[in-house]
Motif scaffolding. Structure first.
Motif, PDB file in Angstrom:
ATOM      1  N   TRP A 131       0.917  -1.243  -0.017  1.00  0.00           N
ATOM      2  CA  TRP A 131      -0.059  -0.054   0.008  1.00  0.00           C
ATOM      3  C   TRP A 131       0.795   1.168  -0.263  1.00  0.00           C
ATOM      4  O   TRP A 131       0.625   2.263  -0.789  1.00  0.00           O
ATOM      5  N   ALA A 132       1.772   1.331   0.905  1.00  0.00           N
ATOM      6  CA  ALA A 132       2.606   2.443   1.200  1.00  0.00           C
ATOM      7  C   ALA A 132       3.557   2.675  -0.279  1.00  0.00           C
ATOM      8  O   ALA A 132       3.726   3.838  -0.799  1.00  0.00           O
ATOM      9  N   ALA A 133       4.174   1.948  -0.864  1.00  0.00           N
ATOM     10  CA  ALA A 133       4.962   1.778  -2.176  1.00  0.00           C
ATOM     11  C   ALA A 133       3.984   2.377  -3.104  1.00  0.00           C
ATOM     12  O   ALA A 133       4.237   3.178  -3.876  1.00  0.00           O
ATOM     13  N   SER A 134       2.828   1.622  -3.448  1.00  0.00           N
ATOM     14  CA  SER A 134       1.682   2.113  -4.608  1.00  0.00           C
ATOM     15  C   SER A 134       1.287   3.606  -4.189  1.00  0.00           C
ATOM     16  O   SER A 134       1.297   4.125  -5.420  1.00  0.00           O
ATOM     17  N   PHE A 135       1.203   3.938  -2.913  1.00  0.00           N
ATOM     18  CA  PHE A 135       0.765   5.698  -2.995  1.00  0.00           C
ATOM     19  C   PHE A 135       1.832   6.462  -3.175  1.00  0.00           C
ATOM     20  O   PHE A 135       1.799   7.410  -4.079  1.00  0.00           O
ATOM     21  N   THR A 136       3.020   5.854  -2.925  1.00  0.00           N
ATOM     22  CA  THR A 136       4.152   6.688  -2.995  1.00  0.00           C
ATOM     23  C   THR A 136       4.563   7.042  -4.568  1.00  0.00           C
ATOM     24  O   THR A 136       4.752   7.888  -5.135  1.00  0.00           O
ATOM     25  N   VAL A 137       4.605   5.596  -5.277  1.00  0.00           N
ATOM     26  CA  VAL A 137       4.608   5.673  -6.776  1.00  0.00           C
ATOM     27  C   VAL A 137       3.579   6.382  -7.377  1.00  0.00           C
ATOM     28  O   VAL A 137       3.877   7.272  -8.427  1.00  0.00           O
ATOM     29  N   ALA A 138       2.402   6.163  -7.154  1.00  0.00           N
ATOM     30  CA  ALA A 138       1.118   6.818  -7.938  1.00  0.00           C
ATOM     31  C   ALA A 138       1.524   8.335  -7.798  1.00  0.00           C
ATOM     32  O   ALA A 138       1.049   9.199  -8.741  1.00  0.00           O
ATOM     33  N   ASP A 139       1.433   8.706  -6.391  1.00  0.00           N
ATOM     34  CA  ASP A 139       1.433  10.352  -6.160  1.00  0.00           C
ATOM     35  C   ASP A 139       2.610  11.052  -6.632  1.00  0.00           C
ATOM     36  O   ASP A 139       2.518  12.089  -6.881  1.00  0.00           O
ATOM     37  N   LEU A 140       3.788  10.288  -6.622  1.00  0.00           N
ATOM     38  CA  LEU A 140       4.894  11.012  -7.049  1.00  0.00           C
ATOM     39  C   LEU A 140       4.549  11.361  -8.668  1.00  0.00           C
ATOM     40  O   LEU A 140       4.995  12.223  -9.117  1.00  0.00           O
ATOM     41  N   ALA A 141       4.347  10.167  -9.177  1.00  0.00           N
ATOM     42  CA  ALA A 141       4.078  10.449 -10.839  1.00  0.00           C
ATOM     43  C   ALA A 141       2.943  11.305 -10.963  1.00  0.00           C
ATOM     44  O   ALA A 141       3.147  12.127 -11.876  1.00  0.00           O
TER      45      ALA A 141
END
Length: 186
Positions: A131-141
């Motif tokens: 969950w944390a990695a997904s939020f991080t990647v999606a929202d940095l993108a």
């Protein structure tokens, strides 16, 4: 599984903010988050099962204050990315605090014996990390896209949906795979 319900304020905010602007969508997010938190506590849920609801209430309270007090802020175009980055910080923070946010929710679905095992904690650490990695990647993108192509709304929606759909799908499948492996080993 109560994950989708826990993220309802974030999802509604993402949808409503495209129609009403950040002030009212932040207020709607706050009302939903506070309502879910009050409803959960009223039903006797522990604070550990309401981690995302508490985080959402804090975030949307702050966002509402900021949105109404600084309506012309140049950062207003990045609010969508900020919401996801807050979620990323929340989920990474729960890992650093050694209480992955999925743990409290998952404990309500298993026996006390299973919830006390190291394997159960490990599964929830993996889930929360995804969950944390997904939020991080999606929202940095999303932040990068907002900077270079702020009107690419379809791409922004895809990023937001993927940021939730990927970890949700993983959350459904991974525990099943772990159970199946454990049953084969026995």
């Amino acid at each position: 599984m109560s994950y989708p319900k826990s993220f309802l304020p974030w999802i509604v905010f993402a949808i409503v903010s495209t129609q009403t602007g950040r002030q009212w969508s932040a207020l709607i997010g706050l009302v939903l988050a506070g309502g879910l938190l009050a409803l959960g506590r009223g039903r006797g849920k522990g604070w550990d099962t309401l981690f995302i609801e508490v985080s959402a209430t804090i975030f949307f309270a702050g966002l509402s204050i900021w949105a109404f007090s600084e309506p012309g802020s140049p950062a207003r175009g990045y609010v969508g990315a900020l919401t996801g980055l807050w979620l990323a910080l929340t989920t990474w923070g729960s890992i650093l605090a050694r209480h992955p946010f999925t743990l409290g929710i998952a404990k309500t679905t298993v026996s006390l014996e299973i919830a006390a095992t190291a394997g159960f904690r490990r599964v929830n650490l993996v889930l929360t990390t995804v969950w944390a990695a997904s939020f991080t990647v999606a929202d940095l993108a999303e932040a990068v896209l907002l900077h270079y192509a702020p009107h690419a709304t379809a791409a922004l929606v895809v990023l937001k949906v993927l940021g939730f759909a990927v970890p949700l799908s993983f959350t459904v499948r991974y525990p099943r795979a772990v159970r199946a492996r454990a049953q084969k080993a026995v």
